[in-house]
Write a protein that holds these residues in place. Sequence first.
Motif: not given
Length: 90
Positions: A29-56
């Motif tokens: 369970p610990s590794a599973y939750v860790n992997n979910l958080v890693v994936r969530s963080e990657r998604i967040h960073r990707g969405l943030q990068a897309a928003a920054e690109w669109e702003a420019e």
Amino acid sequence: MTVKKKTLSFDESVWTAVERRAQEAGTTPSAYVNNLVVRSERIHRGLQAAAEWEAEHGALTAEELAWADRALDQAQAEAGNSPAGQGSAE
């Protein structure tokens, strides 16, 4: 990699799901939750990068979004995961 032990609280139904999914994935369970958080963080960073690109550069066009969907589907297929986030946790 440094590992920090922390105490987290989950709703009972959520924890039951975590235990079940971890078992299905052949991990803890610990590794599973860790992997979910890693994936969530990657998604967040990707969405943030897309928003920054669109702003420019302005909003992405329908054609650009369709291309991105195809590229992501292909990358997931090559990684052995199904499209639309239906693959296993990393």
